[in-house]
Design a protein around this motif. Structure first.
Motif, mmCIF file in Angstrom:
data_model
loop_
_atom_site.group_PDB
_atom_site.id
_atom_site.type_symbol
_atom_site.label_atom_id
_atom_site.label_comp_id
_atom_site.label_asym_id
_atom_site.label_seq_id
_atom_site.Cartn_x
_atom_site.Cartn_y
_atom_site.Cartn_z
ATOM 1 N N ASP A 1 0.828 -1.209 0.000
ATOM 2 C CA ASP A 1 0.000 0.000 0.000
ATOM 3 C C ASP A 1 0.861 1.258 0.000
ATOM 4 O OD1 ASP A 1 -1.957 -1.914 0.293
ATOM 5 O OD2 ASP A 1 -2.607 -1.260 2.282
ATOM 6 N N ASP A 2 1.874 1.279 0.875
ATOM 7 C CA ASP A 2 2.760 2.444 0.975
ATOM 8 C C ASP A 2 3.394 2.759 -0.378
ATOM 9 O OD1 ASP A 2 2.269 2.496 3.701
ATOM 10 O OD2 ASP A 2 4.200 1.612 4.253
ATOM 11 N N TYR A 3 3.898 1.722 -1.016
ATOM 12 C CA TYR A 3 4.604 1.929 -2.280
ATOM 13 C C TYR A 3 3.668 2.486 -3.348
ATOM 14 C CZ TYR A 3 6.784 1.005 -6.751
ATOM 15 O OH TYR A 3 7.266 1.148 -8.024
ATOM 16 N N LEU A 4 2.464 1.928 -3.442
ATOM 17 C CA LEU A 4 1.539 2.392 -4.469
ATOM 18 C C LEU A 4 1.073 3.823 -4.193
ATOM 19 C CD1 LEU A 4 -0.561 -0.826 -5.100
ATOM 20 C CD2 LEU A 4 1.284 0.121 -6.497
ATOM 21 N N LYS A 5 0.914 4.173 -2.931
ATOM 22 C CA LYS A 5 0.548 5.561 -2.589
ATOM 23 C C LYS A 5 1.660 6.513 -3.023
ATOM 24 C CE LYS A 5 -2.260 4.181 1.381
ATOM 25 N NZ LYS A 5 -2.336 4.086 2.859
ATOM 26 N N ASN A 6 2.904 6.144 -2.746
ATOM 27 C CA ASN A 6 4.035 6.984 -3.148
ATOM 28 C C ASN A 6 4.181 7.029 -4.664
ATOM 29 O OD1 ASN A 6 4.776 7.648 -0.507
ATOM 30 N ND2 ASN A 6 6.066 5.836 -0.293
ATOM 31 N N TYR A 7 3.894 5.902 -5.303
ATOM 32 C CA TYR A 7 3.983 5.830 -6.769
ATOM 33 C C TYR A 7 2.964 6.770 -7.410
ATOM 34 C CZ TYR A 7 3.436 3.829 -11.459
ATOM 35 O OH TYR A 7 3.339 3.650 -12.818
ATOM 36 N N MET A 8 1.732 6.737 -6.930
ATOM 37 C CA MET A 8 0.691 7.600 -7.485
ATOM 38 C C MET A 8 1.003 9.072 -7.205
ATOM 39 S SD MET A 8 -1.343 5.619 -9.072
ATOM 40 C CE MET A 8 -2.822 6.616 -9.365
ATOM 41 N N LYS A 9 1.547 9.349 -6.033
ATOM 42 C CA LYS A 9 1.924 10.723 -5.697
ATOM 43 C C LYS A 9 3.019 11.223 -6.624
ATOM 44 C CE LYS A 9 3.479 13.584 -1.813
ATOM 45 N NZ LYS A 9 3.864 13.585 -0.366
ATOM 46 N N ALA A 10 4.015 10.357 -6.895
ATOM 47 C CA ALA A 10 5.112 10.745 -7.775
ATOM 48 C C ALA A 10 4.627 10.992 -9.200
ATOM 49 C CB ALA A 10 6.198 9.668 -7.767
ATOM 50 N N LYS A 11 3.603 10.260 -9.605
ATOM 51 C CA LYS A 11 3.033 10.443 -10.944
ATOM 52 C C LYS A 11 2.089 11.640 -10.994
ATOM 53 C CE LYS A 11 1.889 7.273 -13.740
ATOM 54 N NZ LYS A 11 1.153 6.178 -14.426
ATOM 55 N N ASN A 12 1.792 12.188 -9.818
ATOM 56 C CA ASN A 12 0.865 13.323 -9.719
ATOM 57 C C ASN A 12 -0.506 12.947 -10.277
ATOM 58 O OD1 ASN A 12 0.320 15.947 -8.846
ATOM 59 N ND2 ASN A 12 0.620 16.795 -10.906
ATOM 60 N N GLU A 13 -0.950 11.741 -9.932
ATOM 61 C CA GLU A 13 -2.240 11.240 -10.387
ATOM 62 C C GLU A 13 -3.127 10.930 -9.191
ATOM 63 O OE1 GLU A 13 -1.908 7.949 -13.021
ATOM 64 O OE2 GLU A 13 -0.710 9.033 -14.503
ATOM 65 N N LEU A 14 -4.430 11.092 -9.380
ATOM 66 C CA LEU A 14 -5.400 10.808 -8.343
ATOM 67 C C LEU A 14 -6.148 9.523 -8.630
ATOM 68 C CD1 LEU A 14 -7.083 14.295 -7.740
ATOM 69 C CD2 LEU A 14 -5.564 13.071 -6.182
ATOM 70 N N CYS A 15 -6.560 8.861 -7.555
ATOM 71 C CA CYS A 15 -7.472 7.724 -7.666
ATOM 72 C C CYS A 15 -8.294 7.713 -6.385
ATOM 73 C CB CYS A 15 -6.720 6.404 -7.841
ATOM 74 S SG CYS A 15 -5.711 5.940 -6.415
ATOM 75 N N ASN A 16 -9.275 6.872 -6.324
ATOM 76 C CA ASN A 16 -10.032 6.718 -5.087
ATOM 77 C C ASN A 16 -9.053 6.252 -4.021
ATOM 78 O OD1 ASN A 16 -11.602 5.904 -2.946
ATOM 79 N ND2 ASN A 16 -12.986 4.635 -4.148
ATOM 80 N N PRO A 17 -8.783 7.052 -2.987
ATOM 81 C CA PRO A 17 -7.750 6.667 -2.014
ATOM 82 C C PRO A 17 -8.059 5.370 -1.293
ATOM 83 C CG PRO A 17 -9.021 8.538 -1.212
ATOM 84 C CD PRO A 17 -9.412 8.345 -2.643
ATOM 85 N N GLU A 18 -9.318 4.989 -1.206
ATOM 86 C CA GLU A 18 -9.684 3.761 -0.493
ATOM 87 C C GLU A 18 -9.137 2.520 -1.186
ATOM 88 O OE1 GLU A 18 -11.571 1.357 2.508
ATOM 89 O OE2 GLU A 18 -10.777 3.397 2.376
ATOM 90 N N ILE A 19 -9.008 2.559 -2.510
ATOM 91 C CA ILE A 19 -8.529 1.350 -3.205
ATOM 92 C C ILE A 19 -7.098 1.029 -2.801
ATOM 93 C CG2 ILE A 19 -10.062 1.790 -5.157
ATOM 94 C CD1 ILE A 19 -7.516 2.460 -6.814
ATOM 95 N N LEU A 20 -6.322 2.065 -2.453
ATOM 96 C CA LEU A 20 -4.929 1.845 -2.080
ATOM 97 C C LEU A 20 -4.798 1.247 -0.688
ATOM 98 C CD1 LEU A 20 -3.339 5.090 -3.557
ATOM 99 C CD2 LEU A 20 -3.508 2.821 -4.611
#
Length: 351
Positions: A204-223
């Motif tokens: 979860d941590d890695y994917l949250k950081n990955y999405m942040k680095a890409k500057n992309e949004l998603c439903n935060p609950e899925i992470l």
């Protein structure tokens, strides 16, 4: 009744371990029917920081008794001393279960994750510390080689730094090869307890950081469900193939990392702070291991390439394991934690 105690009593196949070598924390976990414990460089570091006054005399004695020892030598002696103290509390469980429970995991030097020979040598050294030792090996390409050989040698392994279906399958296959070789050569396997850790929270941590680095949004609950989805898929594969390795859930970040695995033939190694949280959490204890992750969430997660690398059986090759983002972040954390531990020892040696 505490929720973890209720879990252990109603679903004894779902083992609870204490994610620390602190005897204070382990004593609390044992009151809730915990049957094991784990350590790693960061855990040992945090225990030492929190209980430094209790360990100062031990550090000074180790330095005095080993005048030619390096700071690394003393650090590993300290790690073993901590493991011995925790292992003593678990020894009755170990003896009652014929080695299937009641173990404490010692982690091999993270610096050896590329070298199977050094991993095997260090694992053998750590395994001699106490009879109920379990030895953690990183799930790198070199680690897979070491896991097979150590299993053949009769050492109970705990594969760690694992975040993907592909890694956990390779661990299980390596254990099966080691067990088969051992049986074919006439050696006993009844007391072995191979374990494979999946670090759900770090997925979860890695994917949250990955999405942040890409500057992309998603439903935060899925992470919050990514690690759960990966672990549930691994669990099914392990059951379908009758692998003799038991899956272990680690790196807790939310309630799902506990309450979505109840009822499984599985291990939950829970940090003390999360044990306290879970014990107060208003959740009806029931079997959830067969519950599926929301199809909507899973479909959304599959839009993330880095999730697919963790979720797909062929998402990572053996050579890719140590280059996956979650692996790199975690092994760096372990290496930094070890360096900080050595620095504490150095401050006692250099006066």
């Amino acid at each position: 009744m505490n929720k973890l105690l209720e879990t252990a009593l109603n679903f004894p196949q779902t083992e609870i371990w204490n994610d620390s070598c602190s005897t204070r924390e382990l004593s609390y976990a044992l009151e809730n029917k915990a049957v094991g414990a784990t350590t790693n460089p960061v855990i040992v570091l945090n225990v030492l920081k929190n209980e430094l006054t209790e360990w100062e005399s031990t550090i000074n004695e180790l330095i005095a008794d080993n005048p030619t020892g390096t700071e690394d030598d003393i650090a590993w002696m300290l790690i073993k001393a901590m493991g011995k103290k925790g292992g003593k509390l678990l020894l009755p469980v170990f003896e009652q279960s014929n080695g299937k429970k009641g173990r404490i995991s010692f982690q091999t030097n993270a610096k050896y994750y590329k070298n199977p020979t050094k991993l095997i040598e260090h694992a053998n050294d750590l395994a001699k510390t106490i009879v109920n030792a379990q030895i953690k090996i990183p799930t790198s390409k070199a680690g897979i080689t070491a896991i097979e050989e150590l299993t053949y040698q009769g050492i109970s392994i705990n594969a760690t730094v694992s975040f993907s279906v592909a890694q956990c399958i390779e661990v299980a296959k390596a254990v099966e090869r080691g067990l088969t070789r051992r049986i074919n050569d006439g050696f006993d396997i009844t007391t072995l307890n191979p374990v494979c850790t999946i670090m759900v929270g770090r997925v979860d941590d890695y994917l949250k950081n990955y999405m942040k680095a890409k500057n992309e949004l998603c439903n935060p609950e899925i992470l919050e469900w990514a690690g759960v989805a990966v672990a549930k898929k691994i669990y099914k594969i392990y059951q379908q193939n009758n692998y003799r390795t038991k899956l272990l859930i680690a790196a807790y970040r939310n309630p799902y990392h506990w309450n979505q695995f109840i009822g499984g033939n599985i291990i939950l190694t829970i940090p003390y702070t999360w044990q306290l949280k879970y014990n107060k959490f208003d959740f009806a204890i029931r079997s959830t291991i067969e519950d599926e992750v929301s199809e909507e969430y899973l479909n959304s997660l599959k839009q993330i390439d880095e999730f697919n690398k963790a979720y797909d059986e062929n998402g990572l090759s053996l050579e890719d394991f140590e280059h996956y983002g979650a692996f790199r972040a975690t092994i760096n954390g372990f290496l930094n934690g070890y360096d900080e531990l050595v620095n504490i020892v150095r401050n006692y040696m250099v006066k």
